[in-house]
Design a protein around this motif. Sequence first.
Motif, PDB file in Angstrom:
ATOM      1  N   GLY A  13       0.778  -1.186   0.169  1.00  0.00           N
ATOM      2  CA  GLY A  13      -0.066  -0.181   0.152  1.00  0.00           C
ATOM      3  C   GLY A  13       0.798   1.319  -0.229  1.00  0.00           C
ATOM      4  O   GLY A  13       0.413   2.208  -0.671  1.00  0.00           O
ATOM      5  N   MET A  14       1.900   1.282   0.634  1.00  0.00           N
ATOM      6  CA  MET A  14       2.858   2.419   0.760  1.00  0.00           C
ATOM      7  C   MET A  14       3.476   2.663  -0.459  1.00  0.00           C
ATOM      8  O   MET A  14       3.424   3.811  -1.057  1.00  0.00           O
ATOM      9  CB  MET A  14       4.072   2.235   1.696  1.00  0.00           C
ATOM     10  N   VAL A  15       3.752   1.676  -1.384  1.00  0.00           N
ATOM     11  CA  VAL A  15       4.435   1.782  -2.724  1.00  0.00           C
ATOM     12  C   VAL A  15       3.310   2.324  -3.679  1.00  0.00           C
ATOM     13  O   VAL A  15       3.428   3.412  -4.345  1.00  0.00           O
ATOM     14  CB  VAL A  15       5.085   0.380  -3.248  1.00  0.00           C
ATOM     15  N   VAL A  16       2.048   1.830  -3.499  1.00  0.00           N
ATOM     16  CA  VAL A  16       0.958   2.434  -4.503  1.00  0.00           C
ATOM     17  C   VAL A  16       0.661   3.892  -4.070  1.00  0.00           C
ATOM     18  O   VAL A  16       0.629   4.525  -4.989  1.00  0.00           O
ATOM     19  CB  VAL A  16      -0.504   1.339  -4.277  1.00  0.00           C
ATOM     20  N   PHE A  17       0.725   3.863  -2.672  1.00  0.00           N
ATOM     21  CA  PHE A  17       0.276   5.531  -2.330  1.00  0.00           C
ATOM     22  C   PHE A  17       1.460   6.498  -3.000  1.00  0.00           C
ATOM     23  O   PHE A  17       1.118   7.476  -3.512  1.00  0.00           O
ATOM     24  CB  PHE A  17       0.413   5.442  -0.986  1.00  0.00           C
ATOM     25  N   ILE A  18       2.585   6.032  -2.942  1.00  0.00           N
ATOM     26  CA  ILE A  18       3.645   6.953  -3.235  1.00  0.00           C
ATOM     27  C   ILE A  18       3.603   7.046  -4.801  1.00  0.00           C
ATOM     28  O   ILE A  18       3.728   8.269  -5.287  1.00  0.00           O
ATOM     29  CB  ILE A  18       5.261   6.242  -2.962  1.00  0.00           C
ATOM     30  N   SER A  19       3.340   5.954  -5.598  1.00  0.00           N
ATOM     31  CA  SER A  19       3.148   6.250  -6.909  1.00  0.00           C
ATOM     32  C   SER A  19       1.989   7.220  -7.368  1.00  0.00           C
ATOM     33  O   SER A  19       2.026   7.825  -8.258  1.00  0.00           O
ATOM     34  CB  SER A  19       3.195   4.992  -7.717  1.00  0.00           C
ATOM     35  N   GLU A  20       0.927   6.882  -6.622  1.00  0.00           N
ATOM     36  CA  GLU A  20      -0.185   7.682  -7.036  1.00  0.00           C
ATOM     37  C   GLU A  20       0.086   9.128  -6.436  1.00  0.00           C
ATOM     38  O   GLU A  20      -0.423  10.091  -7.337  1.00  0.00           O
ATOM     39  CB  GLU A  20      -1.451   7.500  -6.079  1.00  0.00           C
ATOM     40  N   VAL A  21       0.846   9.576  -5.737  1.00  0.00           N
ATOM     41  CA  VAL A  21       1.269  10.934  -5.280  1.00  0.00           C
ATOM     42  C   VAL A  21       2.177  11.234  -6.313  1.00  0.00           C
ATOM     43  O   VAL A  21       1.932  12.674  -6.556  1.00  0.00           O
ATOM     44  CB  VAL A  21       1.878  10.981  -3.847  1.00  0.00           C
ATOM     45  N   ALA A  22       3.118  10.654  -6.570  1.00  0.00           N
ATOM     46  CA  ALA A  22       4.047  11.020  -7.882  1.00  0.00           C
ATOM     47  C   ALA A  22       3.207  11.386  -8.882  1.00  0.00           C
ATOM     48  O   ALA A  22       3.814  12.163  -9.888  1.00  0.00           O
ATOM     49  CB  ALA A  22       5.120  10.140  -7.992  1.00  0.00           C
ATOM     50  N   LYS A  23       2.312  10.702  -9.446  1.00  0.00           N
ATOM     51  CA  LYS A  23       1.523  11.082 -10.606  1.00  0.00           C
ATOM     52  C   LYS A  23       0.884  12.478 -10.479  1.00  0.00           C
ATOM     53  O   LYS A  23       1.058  13.063 -11.680  1.00  0.00           O
ATOM     54  CB  LYS A  23       0.240  10.185 -10.848  1.00  0.00           C
ATOM     55  N   ARG A  24       0.713  12.756  -9.277  1.00  0.00           N
ATOM     56  CA  ARG A  24       0.113  14.165  -9.258  1.00  0.00           C
ATOM     57  C   ARG A  24       0.946  15.465  -8.934  1.00  0.00           C
ATOM     58  O   ARG A  24       0.861  16.493  -9.510  1.00  0.00           O
ATOM     59  CB  ARG A  24      -1.020  14.244  -8.205  1.00  0.00           C
ATOM     60  N   GLY A  29       5.960  13.443  -4.524  1.00  0.00           N
ATOM     61  CA  GLY A  29       6.048  12.024  -4.727  1.00  0.00           C
ATOM     62  C   GLY A  29       7.653  11.778  -4.317  1.00  0.00           C
ATOM     63  O   GLY A  29       7.803  10.800  -3.746  1.00  0.00           O
ATOM     64  N   GLY A  30       8.672  12.713  -5.061  1.00  0.00           N
ATOM     65  CA  GLY A  30       9.853  12.279  -4.624  1.00  0.00           C
ATOM     66  C   GLY A  30      10.457  12.386  -3.091  1.00  0.00           C
ATOM     67  O   GLY A  30      10.927  11.788  -2.691  1.00  0.00           O
ATOM     68  N   PHE A  31       9.483  13.504  -2.552  1.00  0.00           N
ATOM     69  CA  PHE A  31       9.879  13.625  -1.149  1.00  0.00           C
ATOM     70  C   PHE A  31       9.281  12.582  -0.238  1.00  0.00           C
ATOM     71  O   PHE A  31      10.190  11.941   0.558  1.00  0.00           O
ATOM     72  CB  PHE A  31       9.299  14.908  -0.727  1.00  0.00           C
ATOM     73  N   ILE A  32       8.192  12.091  -0.568  1.00  0.00           N
ATOM     74  CA  ILE A  32       7.650  11.073   0.141  1.00  0.00           C
ATOM     75  C   ILE A  32       8.511   9.534  -0.158  1.00  0.00           C
ATOM     76  O   ILE A  32       8.984   8.861   0.930  1.00  0.00           O
ATOM     77  CB  ILE A  32       6.075  10.554  -0.068  1.00  0.00           C
ATOM     78  N   ALA A  33       8.864   9.422  -1.299  1.00  0.00           N
ATOM     79  CA  ALA A  33       9.693   8.330  -1.890  1.00  0.00           C
ATOM     80  C   ALA A  33      11.171   8.342  -1.009  1.00  0.00           C
ATOM     81  O   ALA A  33      11.527   7.399  -0.701  1.00  0.00           O
ATOM     82  CB  ALA A  33       9.833   8.215  -3.265  1.00  0.00           C
ATOM     83  N   ALA A  34      11.813   9.530  -0.901  1.00  0.00           N
ATOM     84  CA  ALA A  34      13.092   9.591  -0.240  1.00  0.00           C
ATOM     85  C   ALA A  34      12.977   9.270   1.512  1.00  0.00           C
ATOM     86  O   ALA A  34      13.714   9.112   1.845  1.00  0.00           O
ATOM     87  CB  ALA A  34      13.479  10.988  -0.488  1.00  0.00           C
ATOM     88  N   LEU A  35      11.691   9.453   1.955  1.00  0.00           N
ATOM     89  CA  LEU A  35      11.562   9.371   3.329  1.00  0.00           C
ATOM     90  C   LEU A  35      11.967   7.629   3.560  1.00  0.00           C
ATOM     91  O   LEU A  35      11.596   7.034   2.651  1.00  0.00           O
ATOM     92  CB  LEU A  35      10.397   9.647   3.768  1.00  0.00           C
ATOM     93  N   PRO A  36      12.386   7.412   4.678  1.00  0.00           N
ATOM     94  CA  PRO A  36      12.598   5.895   4.761  1.00  0.00           C
ATOM     95  C   PRO A  36      11.552   5.197   5.212  1.00  0.00           C
ATOM     96  O   PRO A  36      11.533   4.221   6.281  1.00  0.00           O
ATOM     97  CB  PRO A  36      13.920   6.026   5.833  1.00  0.00           C
ATOM     98  N   LEU A  37      10.559   5.168   4.435  1.00  0.00           N
ATOM     99  CA  LEU A  37       9.232   4.517   5.056  1.00  0.00           C
ATOM    100  C   LEU A  37       9.229   2.937   5.108  1.00  0.00           C
ATOM    101  O   LEU A  37       8.894   2.487   5.987  1.00  0.00           O
ATOM    102  CB  LEU A  37       7.805   5.025   4.097  1.00  0.00           C
ATOM    103  N   MET A  38      10.113   2.385   4.034  1.00  0.00           N
ATOM    104  CA  MET A  38      10.085   0.951   4.027  1.00  0.00           C
ATOM    105  C   MET A  38      11.091   0.564   5.145  1.00  0.00           C
ATOM    106  O   MET A  38      10.810  -0.588   5.950  1.00  0.00           O
ATOM    107  CB  MET A  38      10.547   0.512   2.624  1.00  0.00           C
TER     108      MET A  38
END
Length: 116
Positions: A13-24, A29-38
Amino acid sequence: MAWIITKYLLTAGMVVFISEVAKRSDRLGGFIAALPLMTVLTLVWLFVENQPEEKIANHAYYTFWYVIPTLPMFLLFPYLLPRIGFWFTMSASVAVTVICFGLFALLMKNFGVELL
């Protein structure tokens, strides 16, 4: 079994969430992906599953060292993408990351950090 399915769903769900944010928004999207969420999720999963503190700490320690040689990929990818297309860019980025990791591991061995 329900626990592992829950872990898969939350992590995916985190991967899907990040990719959906990055579409917009590229920046958000880059900021959220750079966070060490995983990594944070992994540390939580290890803690909830009663893994020893040493194992949890080691995971964080090695994650730090493994991130460093991946950074060149994030500069190479946007440079190559308009020149050679997505799949060749992805392949080149992965190859460069593997090479950087190998070289970095050899370098860090001289400082007492064993990555391989």
